[in-house]
Scaffold this active site. Structure first.
Site, PDB file in Angstrom:
ATOM      1  N   GLU A 172      -8.085 -10.267   1.278  1.00 26.61           N
ATOM      2  CA  GLU A 172      -6.954  -9.601   0.774  1.00 26.61           C
ATOM      3  C   GLU A 172      -6.091  -9.404   0.716  1.00 26.61           C
ATOM      4  OE1 GLU A 172      -9.437  -4.548   2.000  1.00 26.61           O
ATOM      5  OE2 GLU A 172      -6.971  -5.415   2.967  1.00 26.61           O
ATOM      6  N   HIS A 202      -0.771  -5.895   7.484  1.00 24.28           N
ATOM      7  CA  HIS A 202      -1.566  -5.543   5.864  1.00 24.28           C
ATOM      8  C   HIS A 202      -1.127  -5.092   4.749  1.00 24.28           C
ATOM      9  CE1 HIS A 202      -5.857  -4.453   8.147  1.00 24.28           C
ATOM     10  NE2 HIS A 202      -4.842  -4.167   9.396  1.00 24.28           N
ATOM     11  N   HIS A 247      -3.596 -11.247   3.323  1.00 21.39           N
ATOM     12  CA  HIS A 247      -4.215 -10.234   4.748  1.00 21.39           C
ATOM     13  C   HIS A 247      -5.738 -10.484   5.348  1.00 21.39           C
ATOM     14  CE1 HIS A 247      -3.988  -6.712   3.039  1.00 21.39           C
ATOM     15  NE2 HIS A 247      -4.859  -6.189   4.242  1.00 21.39           N
ATOM     16  N   HIS A 261     -15.471  -1.245   3.774  1.00 17.58           N
ATOM     17  CA  HIS A 261     -14.614  -1.689   4.701  1.00 17.58           C
ATOM     18  C   HIS A 261     -15.482  -1.606   6.255  1.00 17.58           C
ATOM     19  CE1 HIS A 261     -11.051  -1.985   3.004  1.00 17.58           C
ATOM     20  NE2 HIS A 261     -10.609  -2.507   3.880  1.00 17.58           N
ATOM     21  N   HIS A 275      -9.347  -3.502  12.810  1.00 17.82           N
ATOM     22  CA  HIS A 275      -9.085  -2.352  11.652  1.00 17.82           C
ATOM     23  C   HIS A 275      -9.132  -0.914  11.161  1.00 17.82           C
ATOM     24  CE1 HIS A 275      -6.324  -1.439   7.998  1.00 17.82           C
ATOM     25  NE2 HIS A 275      -7.392  -1.516   7.035  1.00 17.82           N
ATOM     26  N   TRP A 331       0.789  -1.397   0.010  1.00 18.11           N
ATOM     27  CA  TRP A 331       0.186   0.185  -0.115  1.00 18.11           C
ATOM     28  C   TRP A 331       0.933   1.292  -0.193  1.00 18.11           C
ATOM     29  CZ3 TRP A 331      -4.641  -0.289  -1.167  1.00 18.11           C
ATOM     30  CH2 TRP A 331      -5.750   0.931  -0.541  1.00 18.11           C
ATOM     31  N   ASP A 344      -8.412  -8.788   7.441  1.00 18.11           N
ATOM     32  CA  ASP A 344      -8.968  -7.743   8.458  1.00 18.11           C
ATOM     33  C   ASP A 344     -10.067  -7.582   8.992  1.00 18.11           C
ATOM     34  OD1 ASP A 344      -7.173  -5.809   6.151  1.00 18.11           O
ATOM     35  OD2 ASP A 344      -9.607  -4.744   5.236  1.00 18.11           O
TER      36      ASP A 344
HETATM   37 ZN   LIG Z   1      -6.141  -5.160   5.002  1.00 20.02          ZN
END
Ligand SMILES: [Zn+2]
Length: 213
Positions: A177, A47, A51, A165, A57, A17, A53
């Site tokens: 994800e 993350h 992974h 989310h 999160h 990310w 969530d």
């Molecule tokens: Zn994530």
């Protein structure tokens, strides 16, 4: 029985990310340097790569990754092929053919084919779910949702408050994800999703296997 590994390998040069560092592996002990064994220190964002969530999160005080229900993480799962160039919508889900009673859905999109060619580059143009899709999944009591991008939410949606989310995590739907579904055909599998048991973890890398019987 065939076992498919749909986990991204953790490497220092993998896409992460924007703003996050990739995994770092540093030698602590090396036989070649006269140590008794080979041991490394691994530094990794929670993350990174494939992974999970957990509610914590996005919901302060929500359950950490160690408290995710194992019954959601293991069981019958459908890999759905999604070939559109727009994000998945509730209307698309309404027209899709899912096995009755299915509780776990993984979306195989064009993202999966991009892992192999992307190198370390982060693809902002990934396919994700829109808010109507999240509400559809909650309404249909889906317990685990998996995507082949680093977020279930379209890129840049921080400005509008991460509705995907929030809808999923408020309903205690497990989000997975960073799947690589390039090697599996759409269909029914048994999923085994095993996130690292980090106490109170705000996310955790997971090894995800799809078992084909
Ligand atoms: Zn994530």
């Amino acid at each position: 029985m065939r076992v498919h590994d749909v986990t991204l390998a953790l490497r220092s040069d993998m896409p992460v990310w924007p703003g996050e560092a990739g995994p770092r592996v540093e030698p602590l002990k090396r036989i070649a340097r006269g140590d008794s064994s080979n041991v490394s220190v691994v530094t990794i964002g929670d993350h990174t790569g494939t992974h999970v969530d957990p509610p914590a999160h996005f919901l302060d005080g929500g359950a950490g990754v160690d408290r995710l229900p194992l019954e959601a993480l293991v069981g019958e799962c459908q890999v759905a092929a999604y070939d559109e160039d727009e994000h998945v919508t509730g209307a698309w889900l309404e027209g899709a053919a899912f096995r009755p009673g299915i509780e776990r859905i993984l979306f195989k999109t064009r993202n999966s084919a991009r892992w192999a060619e992307s190198g370390a580059a982060f693809d902002e143009d990934f396919i994700a779910l829109d808010e109507t899709a999240a509400h559809w999944l909650v309404r249909h009591r889906i317990r685990l949702v998996g995507v082949d991008s680093l977020s279930v939410e379209p890129f840049g949606s921080g400005k509008i408050g991460h509705p995907v989310h929030l809808a999923l995590l408020r309903a205690e739907t497990v989000i997975v994800e960073g799947l690589d579904l390039s090697g599996v055909a759409p269909g029914i599998y048994e999923i085994v999703c095993a996130p690292l048991k980090l106490a109170g973890g705000t996310g955790a890398p997971a090894r995800v296997l799809l078992i084909e019987r």
